[in-house]
Scaffold this motif. Structure first.
Motif, PDB file in Angstrom:
ATOM      1  N   ALA A   1       0.725  -1.112   0.091  1.00 27.22           N
ATOM      2  CA  ALA A   1       0.178  -0.239   0.299  1.00 27.22           C
ATOM      3  C   ALA A   1       0.787   1.218   0.080  1.00 27.22           C
ATOM      4  N   ASP A   2       1.856   1.080   0.724  1.00 28.50           N
ATOM      5  CA  ASP A   2       2.726   2.488   0.744  1.00 28.50           C
ATOM      6  C   ASP A   2       3.554   2.578  -0.505  1.00 28.50           C
ATOM      7  N   HIS A   3       3.788   1.622  -1.203  1.00 29.49           N
ATOM      8  CA  HIS A   3       4.514   1.954  -2.571  1.00 29.49           C
ATOM      9  C   HIS A   3       3.209   2.283  -3.490  1.00 29.49           C
TER      10      HIS A   3
ATOM     11  N   GLY B   1       1.609   7.445  -6.540  1.00 28.55           N
ATOM     12  CA  GLY B   1       0.325   8.046  -6.854  1.00 28.55           C
ATOM     13  C   GLY B   1      -0.876   7.089  -7.502  1.00 28.55           C
ATOM     14  N   ALA B   2      -0.729   5.884  -7.397  1.00 25.76           N
ATOM     15  CA  ALA B   2      -1.455   4.807  -7.738  1.00 25.76           C
ATOM     16  C   ALA B   2      -2.771   4.279  -6.568  1.00 25.76           C
TER      17      ALA B   2
ATOM     18  N   MET C   1       2.416  -6.101   2.765  1.00 29.76           N
ATOM     19  CA  MET C   1       1.937  -6.767   1.446  1.00 29.76           C
ATOM     20  C   MET C   1       0.397  -6.762   1.400  1.00 29.76           C
ATOM     21  N   ILE C   2      -0.142  -6.217   0.500  1.00 33.96           N
ATOM     22  CA  ILE C   2      -1.675  -6.425   0.314  1.00 33.96           C
ATOM     23  C   ILE C   2      -2.168  -7.729   0.182  1.00 33.96           C
TER      24      ILE C   2
ATOM     25  N   THR D   1       7.180  -4.806  -4.465  1.00 36.37           N
ATOM     26  CA  THR D   1       8.186  -3.859  -3.525  1.00 36.37           C
ATOM     27  C   THR D   1       7.523  -3.141  -2.675  1.00 36.37           C
ATOM     28  N   PRO D   2       8.242  -2.839  -1.540  1.00 36.23           N
ATOM     29  CA  PRO D   2       7.899  -1.800  -0.615  1.00 36.23           C
ATOM     30  C   PRO D   2       8.302  -0.448  -1.027  1.00 36.23           C
TER      31      PRO D   2
END
Length: 284
Positions: free
Chosen positions: A81-83, A88-89, A216-217, A243-244
């Motif tokens: 989620a943080d990646h 911006g996705a 990870m989602i 990836t993070p």
């Protein structure tokens, strides 16, 4: 158990790493780390061996990808989620699945070639799932039965080609050498919780990525099950799981991208480390 393949590109032999860090040659036991050797029975046979009974491999040989014979090199996009936020996705509602060309696969410490006319090549440290037995339409409860183990991977990506050139992501992901995997396959018995592994990536000694598979989602079981309903998974298939944050694209205020002559160093807890030098494309 840590399994590996050693030797020149295209001539790798199977091996294992013993407790002292010595590479032991397995070529007298199995032809390669592929097919039935990756099944539960095949791995049990290897685990029962006394490493001291196997020939020691002298020196520091090149390591190739830790498995052979794969049919699919699969990736999951925006799986942290943080990646997703740094790019911006939106956070995906289902796993984003794309493919790397099998030609992208390379050894963990092989040079990474910056493609001709590339200006936005980027790094991505990732947990890789290694498939051990055929999986088709399996449930999440069955998923790990088809996993041989895990490995470290670098999902190298050309962002302009991936994002700005239209069409699928594959064109920015499948370039030659854009899929280093290894140094070894760590069997799943040594990774009791793949959703709790720290990971990092450095470029020229500067740490850009410092994350954990905890964020990870979609976890390993979900990914294997989900993909198996669309793509039949075969022994030796590799799934990059995302990836993070900390990729070059997400650096603020200005993105940072790879150029020839740099060094990437990355690792995942318990799965080893990789070091790649970036080199310029050369015709031929």
């Amino acid at each position: 158990m840590k399994l590996l393949r050693h030797g020149p590109d295209g001539q790798e032999k199977p091996g294992m790493l013993d407790a002292s860090g010595t590479i032991r040659d397995l070529s007298g036991v199995i032809p390669d780390l592929a097919g039935d050797a990756l099944s539960a029975a095949g791995l049990a046979k290897l685990a029962a061996l006394d490493p001291a009974s196997l020939p020691a491999v002298p020196g520091s040989p090149r390591l190739g990808p830790p498995v052979a014979g794969m049919k699919n090199l699969i990736c999951i996009g925006l799986n942290y989620a943080d990646h997703a936020a740094e790019t911006g996705a939106p956070v995906p509602k289902e796993p984003i699945v794309f493919l790397k060309s099998l030609g992208a696969l390379s050894g963990p410490n092989d040079d990474v070639i910056i493609p001709k006319n590339s200006v936005k090549s980027d790094w991505e440290v990732e947990l890789c799932i290694i498939i051990g037995t055929k999986a088709k339409c399996v449930t999440e409860d069955q998923a790990l039965d088809h996993v041989a183990g895990y490995a470290l991977g670098n999902d190298v990506s050309e962002r302009e080609w991936q994002i700005e050139r239209g069409g699928a992501w594959d064109k920015g992901k499948g370039c030659d050498t854009f899929g280093p995997v290894g140094p070894w396959l760590v069997t799943k018995d040594e990774v009791p919780d793949p959703q709790n592994l720290t990971m990092f990536c450095e470029v020229d000694g500067k740490r850009y990525q410092n994350g954990s598979t905890r964020t990870m989602i979609f976890g390993v079981k979900t990914i294997v099950s989900y993909v198996s309903h669309m793509i039949t998974l075969h022994p030796g298939d590799v799934i990059f799981t995302g990836t993070p944050p900390g990729v070059g694209l997400g650096v603020k205020p200005s993105p940072v991208f790879l150029k020839a002559g740099q060094v990437m160093h990355l690792g995942i807890q318990g799965l080893g480390e990789q070091t790649q030098k970036t080199v310029a494309y050369a015709a031929g």
